[in-house]
Structures are given as structure tokens and as C-alpha cells.
Design a protein around this motif. Sequence first.
Motif, mmCIF file in Angstrom:
data_model
loop_
_atom_site.group_PDB
_atom_site.id
_atom_site.type_symbol
_atom_site.label_atom_id
_atom_site.label_comp_id
_atom_site.label_asym_id
_atom_site.label_seq_id
_atom_site.Cartn_x
_atom_site.Cartn_y
_atom_site.Cartn_z
ATOM 1 N N ARG A 1 0.836 -1.214 0.000
ATOM 2 C CA ARG A 1 0.000 0.000 0.000
ATOM 3 C C ARG A 1 0.861 1.250 0.000
ATOM 4 N N VAL A 2 1.968 1.207 0.731
ATOM 5 C CA VAL A 2 2.877 2.364 0.741
ATOM 6 C C VAL A 2 3.437 2.587 -0.668
ATOM 7 N N GLY A 3 3.790 1.491 -1.341
ATOM 8 C CA GLY A 3 4.279 1.606 -2.706
ATOM 9 C C GLY A 3 3.239 2.203 -3.633
ATOM 10 N N LEU A 4 1.999 1.806 -3.450
ATOM 11 C CA LEU A 4 0.922 2.357 -4.263
ATOM 12 C C LEU A 4 0.665 3.824 -3.917
ATOM 13 N N ALA A 5 0.808 4.170 -2.640
ATOM 14 C CA ALA A 5 0.621 5.563 -2.216
ATOM 15 C C ALA A 5 1.650 6.479 -2.877
ATOM 16 N N GLN A 6 2.921 6.037 -2.946
ATOM 17 C CA GLN A 6 3.934 6.883 -3.588
ATOM 18 C C GLN A 6 3.656 7.022 -5.086
ATOM 19 N N ALA A 7 3.077 5.974 -5.698
ATOM 20 C CA ALA A 7 2.753 6.050 -7.123
ATOM 21 C C ALA A 7 1.629 7.045 -7.387
ATOM 22 N N LEU A 8 0.734 7.198 -6.410
ATOM 23 C CA LEU A 8 -0.413 8.106 -6.552
ATOM 24 C C LEU A 8 -0.114 9.528 -6.110
ATOM 25 N N LEU A 9 0.991 9.708 -5.413
ATOM 26 C CA LEU A 9 1.242 10.953 -4.684
ATOM 27 C C LEU A 9 1.166 12.192 -5.568
ATOM 28 N N HIS A 10 1.736 12.152 -6.748
ATOM 29 C CA HIS A 10 1.795 13.344 -7.604
ATOM 30 C C HIS A 10 0.603 13.435 -8.558
ATOM 31 N N GLU A 11 -0.437 12.635 -8.285
ATOM 32 C CA GLU A 11 -1.691 12.638 -9.052
ATOM 33 C C GLU A 11 -1.441 12.403 -10.549
ATOM 34 N N PRO A 12 -0.812 11.288 -10.888
ATOM 35 C CA PRO A 12 -0.527 11.024 -12.299
ATOM 36 C C PRO A 12 -1.778 10.535 -13.027
ATOM 37 N N PRO A 13 -1.911 10.856 -14.308
ATOM 38 C CA PRO A 13 -3.063 10.344 -15.055
ATOM 39 C C PRO A 13 -2.950 8.862 -15.376
#
Length: 321
Positions: free
Chosen positions: A140-152
Amino acid sequence: MIRCEGLTKYYGNHQAIADVDIHVGEGEIVGFLGPNAAGKTTTMRILTSFIPPSAGTATVAGHDVVTDSLESRRAIGYLPETSSLYRDMRVTQFLRFCAGLRGMGRQETRERMDYVLDTCGLSHRADSIIGTLSLGYRQRVGLAQALLHEPPVLILDEPTVGLDPNQIIEVRNLIKSLAKKHTVMLSTHILPEAQMTCERVIIINHGRIIAEDTPEALTAQIREAETISITLASPGDSVERQLTDMSEVVAVRPRGNGVYHIDTAIGADVRAEIAEFVVGRGWGLLELRPLEMTLEDVFQQLTTEEPAAVSAASGQEKGAE
């Protein structure tokens, strides 16, 4: 949002992928499937600008991954199969560190951290040291960093690997919820997960795309018969022969312990006739149920065929379109 045209990659004289065409639309969840060494990792590395292609083009959110790689990478949130997490950091420390690498300002970082911690179910573990978290929470932490910058665009490599069944369900539901705001391309070896999560699947084998459609459409294309499973309490010696003689029955396959799989013509529903036939002969009908072809069946059939045969089948499908 993701477009590949004629993507080809050589490692020396070895051709890893050849003429790969991929189109993923906005808001789609697409599964990228293939056996080991099929070309999945090479394709995903090209999409994320880790390596350049030998030929062909790839764009993410309209940005070429070679000539405009900085912008294409900004448009991607990437979760590798093994997340590179700093295990001695707390969750919030790690996310702030990632935000700094992304060049995010303080206000944006605070707002986005609150969002990803809530979305990924990490709010109550925000101050935990990453090394003390379970594998599911580290994912989940890995997924959170992937979402952090709001990528499309989100590219997820084996997002449920190593998780227990409950964690898999949680991650699956999370990925489905993300499709409202993100385009998701995920690679997985867990084919039932792909069938339950993805709207469309792309299958690669020997470096070439061999199938692409919804899981339901692929099973319809591959299926050669309807299959019914019956379980009998007292099967006689001539069960197989008598069932084969029935109208619309193509083949009967004994499976042991009174279980028989009956293949019937596509579109034929002879369950009532089979039930009446079995009961009338006193064989003791314990169970009768249709067997659905799964994405796993499709994958196994496509990826174990000879490359030339698969290419021919793929060409026939394209010609029919």
C-alpha cells in the motif's frame, strides 16, 4: 493515454519484443499478461523510460517516452514488482521524501499525502516505521507513492504478489476505485485477479501481442464447446457411450469418482435433457453444473500453441474485424 506503435527491442542479437501495438484509453483498467520472458517487463520498462526501444514509438499522456521522457515520466505513477521502500523511514517521512523528488510544494504535499493515506488505507499507520509493516501494508505504501503526484497513468507490476486472500481483495477494490481518475495498466501472473479487475486484457508471448480483448470476448473466441459437469452416484459401464449418443453432445470425458464432463455444441443448452436422461437410467444424479471457460484457460491455450499457429489465428481475427 498509453499508445505503442511497432514497438521493438533488441538486446544484442536477441529480439525481446517485436512490433508491439498497445492502445489504452482514459480511465481503462487493462491487464498485461504473458508467461515469463514473454516481453512484459521490457515493454513496461520502455513505457516508464527506463530503457529506449530499438524501433517504434511509445507515448504516455501524449508525451513520447524517448524525446519527451521527462514529461512522460511525470504522467506516470509506477509500482514495481518489488517496491523500493526505505524500511527505516516512517510512512509519512517516505512520502514527503518522494514528494520532494517530484518537486512538489509544501501545500500540495500536505494535501496529496492526506489523500493517498486515506485512499490506500494507511491513515492509521502513517507514523509507523515501514520495516515493521506487513507485506500488504508495504504494498500500500508503494501504491501511495505512485499516486502521490496525481498522475493520469498508473503502471502496476504484480500489485498483489505475495499478498494473502484478504489483502488481494482490498488491493483489487482499491485498483478498481482508482480507474475513476486514472488509467491503469497492470501486469499480473494471477489470472483470476486479472479477470475480476480488468476491463480488457492484452496477452503477449514470444515478444508479440497474440490476443487483446475483454476477458469475456476472449473466452468466447477460444471456446470450442459448451461444457457441463455431472456427478453420478452409481454410474454404469456404458455411461460414456450412452451420453455420447445424445443429440447435441460432442464428447464425454470421464474425470473419475463419478464425475463426467460433457461437451455440447456451442449455443446448445441440454441440461434439462441430460438430467432427465441420467435420472431415468437410475445413475443417481448428485450434481449438474455448467463449466465456464476462464481467462486462465484462454491464457494456457494461447501461450502453449506454436508461435506460427498463434500468429495465424490472430491474423484471422484481425481480418474478420
